[in-house]
Design an enzyme around this catalytic site. Structure first.
Site, PDB file in Angstrom:
ATOM      1  N   HIS A   1      11.998 -15.098   0.134  1.00 46.11           N
ATOM      2  CA  HIS A   1      10.772 -15.131  -0.683  1.00 46.11           C
ATOM      3  C   HIS A   1       9.512 -15.123   0.187  1.00 46.11           C
ATOM      4  CE1 HIS A   1      13.480 -16.395  -4.009  1.00 46.11           C
ATOM      5  NE2 HIS A   1      14.045 -17.115  -3.060  1.00 46.11           N
TER       6      HIS A   1
ATOM      7  N   SER B   1     -11.092   1.270  14.150  1.00 46.24           N
ATOM      8  CA  SER B   1     -11.873   1.467  12.935  1.00 46.24           C
ATOM      9  C   SER B   1     -13.191   2.123  13.310  1.00 46.24           C
ATOM     10  CB  SER B   1     -12.127   0.108  12.271  1.00 46.24           C
ATOM     11  OG  SER B   1     -13.317   0.148  11.502  1.00 46.24           O
TER      12      SER B   1
ATOM     13  N   LYS C   1     -11.098  -3.753  15.647  1.00 46.66           N
ATOM     14  CA  LYS C   1      -9.851  -3.487  14.919  1.00 46.66           C
ATOM     15  C   LYS C   1      -8.797  -2.768  15.742  1.00 46.66           C
ATOM     16  CE  LYS C   1      -8.883  -4.306  11.282  1.00 46.66           C
ATOM     17  NZ  LYS C   1      -9.133  -3.995   9.898  1.00 46.66           N
TER      18      LYS C   1
ATOM     19  N   GLU D   1       2.123   1.834   8.637  1.00 46.84           N
ATOM     20  CA  GLU D   1       1.568   1.958   7.277  1.00 46.84           C
ATOM     21  C   GLU D   1       1.857   3.341   6.694  1.00 46.84           C
ATOM     22  OE1 GLU D   1      -2.579   0.034   6.710  1.00 46.84           O
ATOM     23  OE2 GLU D   1      -2.391   0.410   8.857  1.00 46.84           O
TER      24      GLU D   1
END
Ligand code: ARG
Length: 468
Positions: free
Chosen positions: A162, A283, A289, A296
């Site tokens: 979980h 970024s 970043k 992704e």
């Protein structure tokens, strides 16, 4: 030469008007099926040789056809071939060029053959080649996982259920779970290959041919294990493409799970792993970043592969026997599925072996969340407390730890004895099971997370990768 030209010279037959310009474009597939040119030429060469072997062509005619096809192959590789949409597909583009190059003999190649069995053969050959590439890339990735796992057999991290810290595990064990997924995917891929590796050619349009074809000869030439048994089935079914796309979908489901974990683990909140900079991007506005774009994107590409599976299933649904033009729509989903899976494998082969485990952060996280509570319960059971009672006792201990803001191993022996209901029920040795490494090391049966067990699993894994 007849008076018609282009596509019409090959298919005009009974038609009395020239094909509408839009329809020519709408029905053509050459923009996407030209990528099967190697397979198309290989298939034609085998067909020509077979026609010669049964006396339908002379040896000299077959030689001229083969030479013509060889030079077309070179033209295409050199980028000198003129593809024409008017010629509809890869098959007619190549055949028409053959006739241009060698004249009337070229017109004999299509004897005892239809584009229906030709295209079915080409796709199977194409997909078989692609599967062999993908198999290699999967095998490399399996080896990469083994490498990373063997560097991390003793790296402690929290295991989750979980997404809540559950029990301490080793990072090596986690990685070997990924290995198991991918080994099954490779097995499914090989299974798919075995079923697709049969020759459709000889089915002709749908019913077979009036010539005494030697289909086994062609099958051998092209590396097929056998011939398709039924001509109607041979030209019409694309279940092998569906099956491949299904294998790709399961594989992508697995990749999406790994990549989700990499995205989470590389976040500041987890800080379990560092991904190599060359696999990350910055970024345009936030200079600090380092984004995990590659995992992704793989996660995102899963969607399009599932889409292709749905497309192919729907394409096949309710089609009456035998060939229908619907089947021309099999190629774009199939090709994109091949490309996507191959690219994701390339990305993962670059990424996975270069993941750095942040060992200290993983170990620190493994202590949080009372992850050794089950070990304490098991300890009490081994000292004679029934499991349900032990579960209850440990629940109380955890509640107290939450209140007092401490870890389980930070209780005194006296505290633990009092909670357990007797000094004879808990000894000094309890602290060994309350720390993550003790907890993980105790799970030492086959399939467990103990470092020694994972080392043995890795040894078996090397064998399993090699033996298929
Ligand atoms: N381009 C077609 C395809 O991809 C080849 C077969 C066409 N056959 C036909 N009879 N129209 O399926």
């Amino acid at each position: 030469m007849s008076s018609t030209s282009g596509r019409d010279s090959l298919v005009v037959g009974r038609l009395e008007e020239a094909t509408d310009a839009f329809v020519l474009d709408f029905t053509s597939s050459v923009r996407f099926d030209q990528r099967m040119y190697r397979q198309d030429i290989r298939g034609s060469i085998a067909h020509a040789r077979m026609l010669a072997s049964i006396g339908v062509l002379s040896a000299d005619e077959a030689d001229r056809i083969v030479a013509g096809l060889d030079s077309i192959h070179k033209e295409i590789e050199a980028g000198r071939f003129q593809w024409s949409v008017t010629l509809e597909d890869v098959h007619m583009n190549i055949e028409s060029r053959l006739i241009e190059l060698i004249g009337d003999t070229g017109k004999k190649l299509h004897t005892a053959r239809s584009r229906n069995d030709q295209v079915a053969t080409d796709i199977r050959l194409y997909l078989r080649d692609a599967i062999d590439d993908i198999d290699q890339a999967m095998t490399a990735l399996l080896a990469g996982l083994i490498e990373l796992a063997s560097r991390n057999t003793d790296t402690i991290m929290p295991g989750f259920t979980h997404l809540q810290a559950a029990q301490p595990i080793t990072f090596g064990h986690h990685l070997m779970a990924w290995f198991e997924m991918l080994l099954r995917d490779r097995d499914r891929l090989r299974d798919c290959r075995r079923r697709l590796n049969r020759l459709p050619l000889g089915a002709a349009a749908l019913a077979g041919s009036t010539f005494p074809l030697d289909r086994e000869f062609v099958a051998r030439e092209l590396g097929f294990d056998d011939v398709c048994e039924n001509s109607l089935d041979a030209v019409s079914d694309r279940d092998f493409a569906i099956e491949f796309t299904a294998v790709a979908s399961v594989t992508m489901a697995h990749f999406s799970r790994w990549c989700e974990e990499l995205v989470l683990w590389s976040s500041q909140q987890f800080s379990f792993v560092s991904l190599p900079d060359r696999f990350c991007t910055g970024s345009s506005i936030m200079p600090q970043k380092k984004n995990p774009d590659v995992p992704e994107l793989i996660r995102g590409k899963t969607g399009r592969v599932y889409g292709h599976l749905t497309a192919l299933l729907t394409l096949m649904k309710s089609q009456p026997l035998a060939y229908n033009k619907d089947n021309q729509e099999d190629k774009e989903p199939l090709f994109d599925c091949v490309d996507t899976l191959r690219n994701c494998l390339t990305a993962l082969n670059g990424l996975i072996p270069n993941i750095e485990a942040n060992v200290a952060n993983m170990a620190a996280a493994a202590v949080e969340g009372y992850t050794t509570a089950t070990d304490l319960a098991d300890y009490l059971v081994k000292r004679g407390t029934p499991f349900r009672d032990a579960h209850h006792i440990v629940g109380r201990v955890v509640a107290r730890a939450v209140r007092e803001k401490r870890h389980l191993h930070e209780f005194s022996l006296a505290d633990l004895q009092a909670e357990a209901g007797g000094s004879n029920l808990v000894g000094e040795d309890v602290f060994a099971v309350l720390i993550p490494l003790g907890s993980a090391s105790a799970r030492a049966h086959i399939g467990g997370t103990a470092p020694a067990t994972v080392r043995a699993a890795i040894e078996r894994a090397r064998q399993r990768v090699a033996s298929g």
